[in-house]
Design a protein around this motif. Structure first.
Motif, PDB file in Angstrom:
ATOM      1  N   SER A 433       0.858  -1.187   0.000  1.00 17.21           N
ATOM      2  CA  SER A 433       0.000   0.000   0.000  1.00 17.21           C
ATOM      3  C   SER A 433       0.894   1.236   0.000  1.00 17.21           C
ATOM      4  N   TRP A 434       0.464   2.306  -0.723  1.00 14.17           N
ATOM      5  CA  TRP A 434       1.314   3.485  -0.710  1.00 14.17           C
ATOM      6  C   TRP A 434       1.218   4.201   0.642  1.00 14.17           C
ATOM      7  N   GLY A 435       2.370   4.642   1.133  1.00  9.26           N
ATOM      8  CA  GLY A 435       2.383   5.440   2.352  1.00  9.26           C
ATOM      9  C   GLY A 435       1.789   4.679   3.521  1.00  9.26           C
ATOM     10  N   CYS A 436       2.282   3.480   3.779  1.00  3.17           N
ATOM     11  CA  CYS A 436       1.739   2.654   4.884  1.00  3.17           C
ATOM     12  C   CYS A 436       1.845   3.397   6.211  1.00  3.17           C
ATOM     13  N   ILE A 437       2.737   4.369   6.253  1.00  4.28           N
ATOM     14  CA  ILE A 437       2.830   5.327   7.363  1.00  4.28           C
ATOM     15  C   ILE A 437       2.739   6.706   6.725  1.00  4.28           C
ATOM     16  N   ASP A 438       2.029   7.634   7.361  1.00  4.33           N
ATOM     17  CA  ASP A 438       1.879   8.974   6.765  1.00  4.33           C
ATOM     18  C   ASP A 438       3.244   9.561   6.415  1.00  4.33           C
ATOM     19  N   ILE A 439       3.376  10.073   5.197  1.00  2.00           N
ATOM     20  CA  ILE A 439       4.622  10.713   4.757  1.00  2.00           C
ATOM     21  C   ILE A 439       4.254  11.955   3.955  1.00  2.00           C
ATOM     22  N   VAL A 440       5.272  12.681   3.501  1.00  2.00           N
ATOM     23  CA  VAL A 440       5.036  13.908   2.738  1.00  2.00           C
ATOM     24  C   VAL A 440       4.560  13.536   1.329  1.00  2.00           C
ATOM     25  N   SER A 441       3.491  14.195   0.895  1.00  2.00           N
ATOM     26  CA  SER A 441       2.931  13.917  -0.436  1.00  2.00           C
ATOM     27  C   SER A 441       3.945  14.253  -1.538  1.00  2.00           C
ATOM     28  N   ALA A 442       4.026  13.374  -2.537  1.00  4.42           N
ATOM     29  CA  ALA A 442       4.973  13.592  -3.644  1.00  4.42           C
ATOM     30  C   ALA A 442       4.617  14.852  -4.421  1.00  4.42           C
ATOM     31  N   SER A 443       3.322  14.978  -4.785  1.00  7.99           N
ATOM     32  CA  SER A 443       2.966  16.046  -5.739  1.00  7.99           C
ATOM     33  C   SER A 443       2.598  17.361  -5.067  1.00  7.99           C
ATOM     34  N   THR A 444       2.254  17.309  -3.752  1.00 12.44           N
ATOM     35  CA  THR A 444       1.816  18.573  -3.136  1.00 12.44           C
ATOM     36  C   THR A 444       2.683  18.988  -1.959  1.00 12.44           C
ATOM     37  N   SER A 445       3.600  18.106  -1.543  1.00  8.71           N
ATOM     38  CA  SER A 445       4.469  18.376  -0.381  1.00  8.71           C
ATOM     39  C   SER A 445       3.679  18.599   0.905  1.00  8.71           C
ATOM     40  N   GLN A 446       2.455  18.062   0.956  1.00  9.69           N
ATOM     41  CA  GLN A 446       1.642  18.195   2.168  1.00  9.69           C
ATOM     42  C   GLN A 446       1.821  16.974   3.059  1.00  9.69           C
ATOM     43  N   MET A 447       1.715  17.193   4.382  1.00 10.92           N
ATOM     44  CA  MET A 447       1.581  16.078   5.308  1.00 10.92           C
ATOM     45  C   MET A 447       0.097  15.733   5.455  1.00 10.92           C
ATOM     46  N   SER A 448      -0.764  16.722   5.143  1.00  7.24           N
ATOM     47  CA  SER A 448      -2.202  16.516   5.409  1.00  7.24           C
ATOM     48  C   SER A 448      -2.866  15.606   4.398  1.00  7.24           C
ATOM     49  N   LYS A 449      -2.166  15.235   3.326  1.00  2.00           N
ATOM     50  CA  LYS A 449      -2.698  14.243   2.398  1.00  2.00           C
ATOM     51  C   LYS A 449      -2.168  12.897   2.879  1.00  2.00           C
ATOM     52  N   ARG A 450      -2.937  12.266   3.787  1.00  2.00           N
ATOM     53  CA  ARG A 450      -2.448  11.107   4.517  1.00  2.00           C
ATOM     54  C   ARG A 450      -2.887   9.778   3.895  1.00  2.00           C
ATOM     55  N   TYR A 451      -1.987   8.812   3.832  1.00  2.00           N
ATOM     56  CA  TYR A 451      -2.252   7.490   3.241  1.00  2.00           C
ATOM     57  C   TYR A 451      -2.118   6.361   4.251  1.00  2.00           C
ATOM     58  N   GLY A 452      -1.572   6.654   5.435  1.00  2.60           N
ATOM     59  CA  GLY A 452      -1.031   5.592   6.281  1.00  2.60           C
ATOM     60  C   GLY A 452      -2.012   4.805   7.112  1.00  2.60           C
ATOM     61  N   PHE A 453      -1.553   3.626   7.529  1.00  3.99           N
ATOM     62  CA  PHE A 453      -2.213   2.871   8.601  1.00  3.99           C
ATOM     63  C   PHE A 453      -1.702   3.429   9.933  1.00  3.99           C
ATOM     64  N   ILE A 454      -0.601   4.175   9.857  1.00  8.56           N
ATOM     65  CA  ILE A 454       0.010   4.797  11.039  1.00  8.56           C
ATOM     66  C   ILE A 454      -0.009   6.319  10.844  1.00  8.56           C
ATOM     67  N   TYR A 455      -0.604   7.005  11.807  1.00  3.70           N
ATOM     68  CA  TYR A 455      -0.699   8.469  11.747  1.00  3.70           C
ATOM     69  C   TYR A 455       0.609   9.065  12.265  1.00  3.70           C
ATOM     70  N   VAL A 456       1.093  10.128  11.607  1.00  5.84           N
ATOM     71  CA  VAL A 456       2.258  10.854  12.138  1.00  5.84           C
ATOM     72  C   VAL A 456       1.781  12.236  12.541  1.00  5.84           C
ATOM     73  N   ASP A 457       1.991  12.575  13.806  1.00  7.64           N
ATOM     74  CA  ASP A 457       1.455  13.820  14.344  1.00  7.64           C
ATOM     75  C   ASP A 457       2.298  15.012  13.899  1.00  7.64           C
ATOM     76  N   ALA A 458       2.081  15.445  12.658  1.00  8.11           N
ATOM     77  CA  ALA A 458       2.779  16.618  12.111  1.00  8.11           C
ATOM     78  C   ALA A 458       1.850  17.265  11.094  1.00  8.11           C
ATOM     79  N   ASP A 459       1.885  18.596  11.018  1.00  9.40           N
ATOM     80  CA  ASP A 459       1.027  19.266  10.030  1.00  9.40           C
ATOM     81  C   ASP A 459       1.862  19.676   8.815  1.00  9.40           C
ATOM     82  N   ASP A 460       1.239  20.401   7.888  1.00 13.52           N
ATOM     83  CA  ASP A 460       1.908  20.735   6.622  1.00 13.52           C
ATOM     84  C   ASP A 460       3.167  21.571   6.828  1.00 13.52           C
ATOM     85  N   LEU A 461       3.207  22.330   7.947  1.00 10.30           N
ATOM     86  CA  LEU A 461       4.397  23.163   8.186  1.00 10.30           C
ATOM     87  C   LEU A 461       5.391  22.490   9.114  1.00 10.30           C
TER      88      LEU A 461
END
Ligand code: BGP
Length: 488
Positions: A433-461
């Motif tokens: 699965s893509w981004g099994c842990i929340d990571i920075v989005s490739a195309s938008t550089s956002q953290m808020s576009k989350r894919y993970g089964f594991i949440y990472v407590d960080a916002d876009d900044l």
């Protein structure tokens, strides 16, 4: 009553990340700048506007090289996987993940790409990472190039347009096989090698504004792509020579297109889109350019500079399996100019009235994954591996929990279709699965576009504890893996 599981025994259930979206430590231990370190996060940008976050100008490159800012250059910080990989691998082991797809950051070994020898700190990091994965019985699936080529090669060699970059990539690949081959059996050469026209800077280091016309930029991209095809074949050659039982895959963005109507002109448009999409895997599977592409290049006066021997290299060193990313399906129509569009300016499509769309406008089509698997297997007759799939969404952390039933629903529907594809005679051996842990989005550089089964407590900044928190989907996926897809 759920279907019985048709997934083969030993099916590699797992997740995928990329160095440039997860590691952070962008300038630590000697690492050089990559094209990902130029990607800027632009707040309040429209969700459909990918281009302005991902395409760069010479001025933006210059500006990025003058700063060490990690707030508006989020890929420089990632989720600090570089320092926290043991904690993250422990969570992935707890999920029961059998495989983790990662990429190696080329500039962590060769800061400018031109060095003869790698820096030891980079070697040491990846040896630690792969050893830790092995210790936790997580199979590494490693991408050699995932949108993170050395920026130095863009600025001093015109990126992959220069033939010398082929030799530099081969040097880098052989170092990877020599130092990591005892831990890594599964390799991918270029991530989404078909995306060179969607965002040429991050893939082949071509800055379109440097070219006098669109036509010249197109010719430069085809030349750069040819060099990547040759580099991919040479990497395949050396992987096979240097690593016992190495399995090398190509990696394609599968963007399945349907005709809007039964008008044969619509059908022709959809067929052409799907055929053009397959061109990139065709070269790496069949070892030559398909005739339709040779005709296109000739018709458009695009001459590719080849070295004597290139055709033999492509022919002799083809891939062992086909991997691909799948996020959406599209619609083509002769009347598309007059129709409502979705998907933003990255992968635009006529809206499909039968499908829901994600928060970022990507059409969610589980049956499309089954169609794609059947299409690709029938075309290549090679084992298939889905190496990216998932839904990017805004996840709410409430009282320390993330109730992402929409993500469970998304995966359940896609796994049901994968299972039916296996039942109907497709040979697939893994899924990450893509981004099994929340990571920075490739195309938008956002953290808020989350894919993970594991949440990472960080916002876009980048504000937050960076604590890792298991979402509801974490426990669901654990069960899926335990039952080899029987319990969805
Ligand atoms: C693919 C890339 C991945 C990943 C994915 C999701 O094109 O190979 O790196 O990021 O897209 O895209 P995004 O992160 O922009 O939502």
């Amino acid at each position: 009553m759920a279907e019985k599981s048709y997934f083969p025994k030993g099916f590699l259930w797992g997740g995928a990340i990329a160095a440039n979206q997860a590691e952070g430590a962008w300038d630590k231990d000697g690492k050089g700048m990559s094209v990902a370190d130029v990607a800027m996060y632009k707040p309040n940008i429209d969700k459909s506007d990918y281009v302005s976050q991902w395409h760069v100008s010479p001025e933006q490159i210059e500006e990025a090289m003058q700063t060490d800012d990690t707030v508006y250059y989020p890929k420089r910080r990632g989720i600090d996987f570089y320092h926290r990989y043991e904690e993250d691998l422990a969570l992935m082991e707890e999920m029961g993940m059998k495989v983790l797809r990662v990429s190696i950051a080329w500039t962590r070994l060769f800061p400018t790409g031109t060095e003869e020898e790698p820096i030891q700190a980079g070697i040491d990091y990846y040896v630690r990472l792969f050893k830790e994965m092995r210790k936790r019985k997580i199979e590494p699936l490693v991408t050699l190039s995932h949108y993170e080529m050395p920026l130095y090669l863009v600025n001093h060699y015109d990126g992959w347009v220069s033939r010398e970059v082929v030799d530099m990539f081969v040097t880098y690949s052989k170092v990877c096989f020599e130092h990591f081959g005892e831990y890594v059996k599964y390799w991918l050469t270029f991530n989404e090698i078909d995306s060179v026209f969607r965002h040429p800077f991050t893939t082949v280091g071509v800055v379109e504004e440097k070219y006098a016309s669109k036509k010249e930029a197109e010719a430069a991209i085809y030349q750069a792509l040819h060099h990547q095809f040759v580099a991919s074949s040479l990497a395949t050659k050396y992987a096979h020579e240097m690593i016992e039982n190495a399995q090398v895959g190509c990696m394609l963005t599968k963007t399945l297109a349907y005709p809007l109507t039964s008008n044969p002109e619509d059908v022709l448009l959809a067929q052409r889109h799907n055929r053009d999409n397959s061109f990139y895997a065709d070269v790496q599977v069949f070892g030559e350019y398909p005739l339709f592409m040779k005709r296109y290049l000739a018709e458009n006066d695009i001459i590719i500079d080849k070295l004597a021997g290139d055709d033999e290299i492509l022919k002799q060193h083809t891939v062992d399996f086909v991997s691909f990313s799948y996020y959406m399906s599209m619609i083509k129509s002769v009347n598309e100019d007059k129709m409502e569009k979705v998907g933003g300016n990255l992968i635009t499509s006529v809206k499909n009235p039968y499908l829901d769309i994600s928060d970022w406008g990507w059409q969610v089509d589980p049956v499309g994954l089954r169609i794609s698997l059947i299409d690709l297997y029938d075309r290549y007759h090679l084992p298939l591996f889905v190496v990216e799939n998932g839904i990017g969404s805004i996840d709410e952390l409430v009282d320390g929990k993330v109730h992402d039933e929409y993500r469970i629903d998304y995966f359940r529907k896609h796994f049901e279709q994968m299972n039916l594809a296996c039942k109907e005679g497709v040979e697939m051996f893994g899924y990450t699965s893509w981004g099994c842990i929340d990571i920075v989005s490739a195309s938008t550089s956002q953290m808020s576009k989350r894919y993970g089964f594991i949440y990472v407590d960080a916002d876009d900044l980048g504000n937050g504890s960076y604590d890792r928190i298991k979402k509801d989907s974490f426990y669901w996926y654990k069960k899926v893996i335990e039952t080899n897809g029987a319990q969805l």
